[in-house]
Motif scaffolding. Sequence first.
Motif, short mmCIF file in Angstrom:
data_model
loop_
_atom_site.label_atom_id
_atom_site.label_comp_id
_atom_site.label_asym_id
_atom_site.label_seq_id
_atom_site.Cartn_x
_atom_site.Cartn_y
_atom_site.Cartn_z
N UNK A 1 0.84 -1.20 0.00
CA UNK A 1 0.00 0.00 0.00
C UNK A 1 0.87 1.25 0.00
N UNK A 2 0.32 2.35 -0.48
CA UNK A 2 1.05 3.62 -0.50
C UNK A 2 0.47 4.61 0.50
N UNK A 3 -0.49 4.16 1.30
CA UNK A 3 -1.06 5.04 2.32
C UNK A 3 -1.35 4.24 3.59
N UNK A 4 -1.25 4.92 4.72
CA UNK A 4 -1.56 4.30 6.01
C UNK A 4 -2.34 5.29 6.86
N UNK A 5 -3.03 4.76 7.84
CA UNK A 5 -3.76 5.60 8.78
C UNK A 5 -3.04 5.56 10.12
N UNK A 6 -2.77 6.75 10.66
CA UNK A 6 -2.09 6.86 11.95
C UNK A 6 -3.06 7.35 13.02
N UNK A 7 -2.90 6.80 14.22
CA UNK A 7 -3.67 7.24 15.39
C UNK A 7 -2.75 8.05 16.30
N UNK A 8 -3.22 9.24 16.71
CA UNK A 8 -2.45 10.12 17.59
C UNK A 8 -3.26 10.40 18.85
N UNK A 9 -2.62 10.29 20.02
CA UNK A 9 -3.22 10.73 21.29
C UNK A 9 -2.22 11.66 21.97
N UNK A 10 -2.74 12.68 22.66
CA UNK A 10 -1.88 13.64 23.34
C UNK A 10 -2.38 13.88 24.76
N UNK A 11 -1.44 14.06 25.68
CA UNK A 11 -1.78 14.38 27.07
C UNK A 11 -0.79 15.42 27.56
N UNK A 12 -1.25 16.68 27.62
CA UNK A 12 -0.39 17.77 28.07
C UNK A 12 -0.76 18.26 29.47
N UNK A 13 -2.00 18.15 29.84
CA UNK A 13 -2.45 18.63 31.16
C UNK A 13 -2.48 17.47 32.14
N UNK A 14 -2.44 17.81 33.44
CA UNK A 14 -2.52 16.78 34.46
C UNK A 14 -3.88 16.09 34.42
N UNK A 15 -4.92 16.82 34.00
CA UNK A 15 -6.25 16.20 33.87
C UNK A 15 -6.22 15.10 32.82
N UNK A 16 -5.59 15.36 31.66
CA UNK A 16 -5.46 14.34 30.63
C UNK A 16 -4.72 13.11 31.16
N UNK A 17 -3.65 13.36 31.89
CA UNK A 17 -2.83 12.25 32.39
C UNK A 17 -3.61 11.40 33.38
N UNK A 18 -4.38 12.06 34.27
CA UNK A 18 -5.17 11.31 35.24
C UNK A 18 -6.25 10.48 34.53
N UNK A 19 -7.01 11.12 33.68
CA UNK A 19 -8.08 10.39 32.98
C UNK A 19 -7.52 9.24 32.15
#
Length: 451
Positions: free
Chosen positions: A69-87
């Motif tokens: 294949x010449x294309x792929x799908x990427x999944x990205x997750x980000x956690x910058x705040x302490x709330x994101x990290x806790x959840x």
Amino acid sequence: MLKTVTTLSFTFAVLLTCCSIPEKTKSPLNADNIKSELFTIDLTKDTTLITSKGAKIHIPMGAIEAAGTVSVQLEIKEAYSITDMINGGLTTSSSGQPLVSGGMIYIDAIGDTNVKITSSITISLPTGSLNKDMQLFKGKLMDKGTINWTNPAPLFDITKSEANDAGGAIFQDNCASCHAIGKPLTGPDLAHVSKRRSKEWLYAFTRNNQQVIASGDFYANCLYNYWNKAAMNNFPSLTDVKLRALYAYIENESNSKNLPVPLEAGCLDSCVTYFKEQFELASTTRQNPRNPLFYEFNIISFGWYNIDLLLEGVFGAQVSELTVRLKSEHKKDIQVYLIIPSQKVFLEGRLLSQSNDQFVFQTKDGKIELPQNVLAYIIALSENNEGILFGKKEFLITTRQHIDLNLRLVSKEQFQEELTSMSLDDLKTETLKPRNCNCDCFPMQPKRTND
């Protein structure tokens, strides 16, 4: 305050006194709670992705290979705040050593397991301030679903370091004899001064403060009088480039040291409330800055990555003793966490033994280096078929603390309300202009004239 759910009152009593907990299910704090972004990329072209939270991911042509294949799908997750990290259940420790996080990101290919990275991909994570001691840690998934951050590597961009050093040199040569960042000297505390005044005001005042005072500017005259009409030197030769470096350095130091925004007593009158709200609103730029700085690094494999430094020895940390005792019969099934919002620290405790009812966060005797006199929380939880067994304690850190924690059964909705009620990221969504406030004292508003 949480509302009591009448239909669960009997269940509360039974669960807290009986000898068994219904079958445990998945922890309510897990990475599934962090929203994913999906990107489809053409492997035959250079691609730069920009996420909704501001991360930049540069993928050179040929850096990712996928058979057939010449294309792929990427999944990205980000956690910058302490709330994101806790959840997300994303604790901040490396083989038992507490970490201070500057942000986390996850990147992986969707579906095809044959997709692999064959040459470096560059990732830039936004940040409100840069700390040259931060390192890049790779996430290693553990058996119980937690992540251990391993293999620290340097990441600081030397060009940003040089720019910050230039601003620091200007500060030392021109400002440090009268001003400090974090406390007043013979002049006002300069912490977060660019959040308190406009760029135009700061540049004009720095170059010729007497001229600004003579113009009748409310704030300039107030400061002048408050500091006993002490004369400040003028710096007419400082160019825009040098002033930009100077105030960028001051803001970076303010953010990296987690300093509060000072209020000049006596200068704000009826505007005090307005300024306080404005400053708290301005602090949101540390989570989603309009013109962010970036931590940049290269990766050669998919997975979780974390920008961190060891908590030990930073932020005035001192050797402390912290233990937690749960008033429950089911300690082995319960997760206990220490949260220090101002440093983005999120640590999971461990039960010493079934014969010992104490939880600790680093060594067996409860010793751990912690910043002093800062807000922290202990939370404990265990999810089962009936709901979430939960407890929470807010406290200020000192060198010796032993905390007892009561647990109760709450619904998932009540659990989220409990997390929301905690003072975690100090984010404000709107600010109302106060009544009876003289508009001349607003920092971003030019003085009006009746021409």
